[in-house]
Design an enzyme around this catalytic site. Sequence first.
Site, mmCIF file in Angstrom:
data_model
loop_
_atom_site.group_PDB
_atom_site.id
_atom_site.type_symbol
_atom_site.label_atom_id
_atom_site.label_comp_id
_atom_site.label_asym_id
_atom_site.label_seq_id
_atom_site.Cartn_x
_atom_site.Cartn_y
_atom_site.Cartn_z
ATOM 1 N N ASN A 97 -26.280 12.355 19.800
ATOM 2 C CA ASN A 97 -24.963 11.584 19.371
ATOM 3 C C ASN A 97 -23.608 11.937 19.868
ATOM 4 O OD1 ASN A 97 -26.195 9.520 17.214
ATOM 5 N ND2 ASN A 97 -26.379 11.408 16.147
ATOM 6 N N SER A 130 -27.218 17.457 19.527
ATOM 7 C CA SER A 130 -27.152 16.431 19.267
ATOM 8 C C SER A 130 -27.234 15.244 20.060
ATOM 9 C CB SER A 130 -25.779 16.362 18.637
ATOM 10 O OG SER A 130 -25.221 15.049 18.063
ATOM 11 N N SER A 139 -35.296 20.289 12.608
ATOM 12 C CA SER A 139 -34.985 20.074 11.316
ATOM 13 C C SER A 139 -35.634 19.607 10.315
ATOM 14 C CB SER A 139 -33.597 19.249 11.284
ATOM 15 O OG SER A 139 -32.542 19.987 12.024
ATOM 16 N N THR A 178 -19.138 18.214 11.888
ATOM 17 C CA THR A 178 -19.959 17.349 11.307
ATOM 18 C C THR A 178 -21.072 17.446 10.497
ATOM 19 O OG1 THR A 178 -21.495 16.993 13.226
ATOM 20 C CG2 THR A 178 -19.462 15.898 13.322
ATOM 21 N N LYS A 218 -32.494 25.394 21.587
ATOM 22 C CA LYS A 218 -31.794 26.563 21.092
ATOM 23 C C LYS A 218 -32.890 27.325 20.178
ATOM 24 C CE LYS A 218 -27.383 24.572 21.586
ATOM 25 N NZ LYS A 218 -26.027 24.147 21.112
ATOM 26 N N ASP A 245 -20.799 24.228 22.490
ATOM 27 C CA ASP A 245 -21.449 23.479 21.198
ATOM 28 C C ASP A 245 -20.664 22.548 20.708
ATOM 29 O OD1 ASP A 245 -23.601 22.662 19.675
ATOM 30 O OD2 ASP A 245 -22.569 24.207 18.016
ATOM 31 N N LEU A 246 -21.277 21.568 19.956
ATOM 32 C CA LEU A 246 -20.431 20.487 19.442
ATOM 33 C C LEU A 246 -20.007 20.875 17.978
ATOM 34 C CD1 LEU A 246 -18.800 17.746 19.845
ATOM 35 C CD2 LEU A 246 -21.207 16.670 19.619
ATOM 36 N N ASP A 247 -20.889 20.672 17.130
ATOM 37 C CA ASP A 247 -20.827 20.780 15.799
ATOM 38 C C ASP A 247 -20.398 22.254 15.620
ATOM 39 O OD1 ASP A 247 -21.543 18.289 15.294
ATOM 40 O OD2 ASP A 247 -23.809 18.739 14.740
ATOM 41 N N LYS A 298 -32.901 9.042 9.026
ATOM 42 C CA LYS A 298 -31.802 10.153 8.806
ATOM 43 C C LYS A 298 -30.549 9.880 10.000
ATOM 44 C CE LYS A 298 -29.489 14.021 9.954
ATOM 45 N NZ LYS A 298 -28.865 14.433 11.040
ATOM 46 N N LEU A 346 -30.474 24.518 9.337
ATOM 47 C CA LEU A 346 -30.669 23.507 10.312
ATOM 48 C C LEU A 346 -29.605 23.358 11.219
ATOM 49 C CD1 LEU A 346 -31.428 20.670 7.475
ATOM 50 C CD2 LEU A 346 -33.032 22.265 8.656
ATOM 51 N N LYS A 347 -28.456 24.336 11.516
ATOM 52 C CA LYS A 347 -27.557 24.360 12.086
ATOM 53 C C LYS A 347 -28.016 24.843 13.577
ATOM 54 C CE LYS A 347 -23.624 25.026 9.015
ATOM 55 N NZ LYS A 347 -22.380 25.745 8.623
ATOM 56 N N GLY A 348 -27.517 24.093 14.589
ATOM 57 C CA GLY A 348 -27.825 24.093 16.113
ATOM 58 C C GLY A 348 -29.254 23.793 16.387
ATOM 59 N N ILE A 349 -30.038 23.289 15.855
ATOM 60 C CA ILE A 349 -31.659 23.005 16.101
ATOM 61 C C ILE A 349 -31.682 21.574 16.062
ATOM 62 C CG2 ILE A 349 -32.438 24.942 15.239
ATOM 63 C CD1 ILE A 349 -33.678 23.480 12.892
ATOM 64 N N GLU A 363 -20.060 28.815 20.610
ATOM 65 C CA GLU A 363 -21.228 28.632 19.599
ATOM 66 C C GLU A 363 -20.703 29.073 18.333
ATOM 67 O OE1 GLU A 363 -23.844 27.222 18.818
ATOM 68 O OE2 GLU A 363 -24.783 26.562 20.601
ATOM 69 N N ASP A 364 -21.377 28.439 17.215
ATOM 70 C CA ASP A 364 -21.097 28.761 15.882
ATOM 71 C C ASP A 364 -22.241 29.421 15.207
ATOM 72 O OD1 ASP A 364 -21.884 25.966 15.696
ATOM 73 O OD2 ASP A 364 -21.147 26.042 13.629
#
Length: 216
Positions: free
Chosen positions: A119, A117, A51, A16, A146, A8-10, A77, A43-46, A170-171
Site C-alpha cells: 500500500n 507494504s 505476518s 501506520t 527482509k 522504509d515506510l512504517d 486484513k 510483525l513489523k517490517g515483514i 529503518e525502524d
Amino acid sequence: MKKGFVFDLDGVITDTAKYHYIAWKELAAEIGIDIDLKFNEQLKGISRMDSLERILSLGNKNDAYTEIEKEALATKKNTQYVQLLQSLTPDDLLPGVKEFLDQAKEKNIPCGIASASKNAPFILDKLGVMSDFDAIVDPATLKKGKPDPEIFVQAALALGIDPAEAIGFEDAQAGIDGIKAAGMYAVGVYSGEELHGADIIVEKLTELNIDELLSK
C-alpha cells in the site's frame, strides 16, 4: 560521498503500525487467536503473508487453512487496513520527515521507498509526499523479504546508484539487517524496538544533519 536515500515506510515516514495492529487483531480474533502489542512487534517490517503465518503459528493453526484460504484471510486484513488508512493526512508524517525530504530535493539527492507494504503508493499519496520519491520498490517483485537485502538493492539500483552509495533508514531489526547486508550505511529510527548494527540511531529525522550524512 553518498548519493541517495532509501526509506522504509512504517515507523520512518509515518506510523501506520497502529492500523496494522487493529486490522490483524480483528482478523485473529475472528479465527480464535488473540494477539497483543508485544506479539505485534514481531510483525513489523515483514510481509503480509509472513505476518499471517506467524499469527497462525501462535494459535497452532498453520495447517488449518489452505493456501487459497490464507490468501483470502490476508486480503480481508488488508481491506480493513486500507479502510483505516483513509483518515491519513500530511499531518501524520513523522517529525522532520517533510523537512528532510525537502532538503534532499534541494540537493538533488534521489529518494526511494523500500517497504514490505503493497500500500506504499496509496499511503504516500495520502501523506502528500508521493512526488518526493523517485522510486518505490514493488514488494510483489521480490523473491525474499527482509532481512534479505534484495529490496534495498533494488531500491538503490532504481535510483541509479550502487547500494554502497546509498543510506538506508529503518525502524525494525529485520530492516537494519537488510540494509547492512546490502552494503549500505544504516540509520536506525528508534520506535521502541532495540536496534543492533545500525551506524547511527535517532528518534527523529530532525536529529540528522543531511550534509554530514552524505559525507559518510
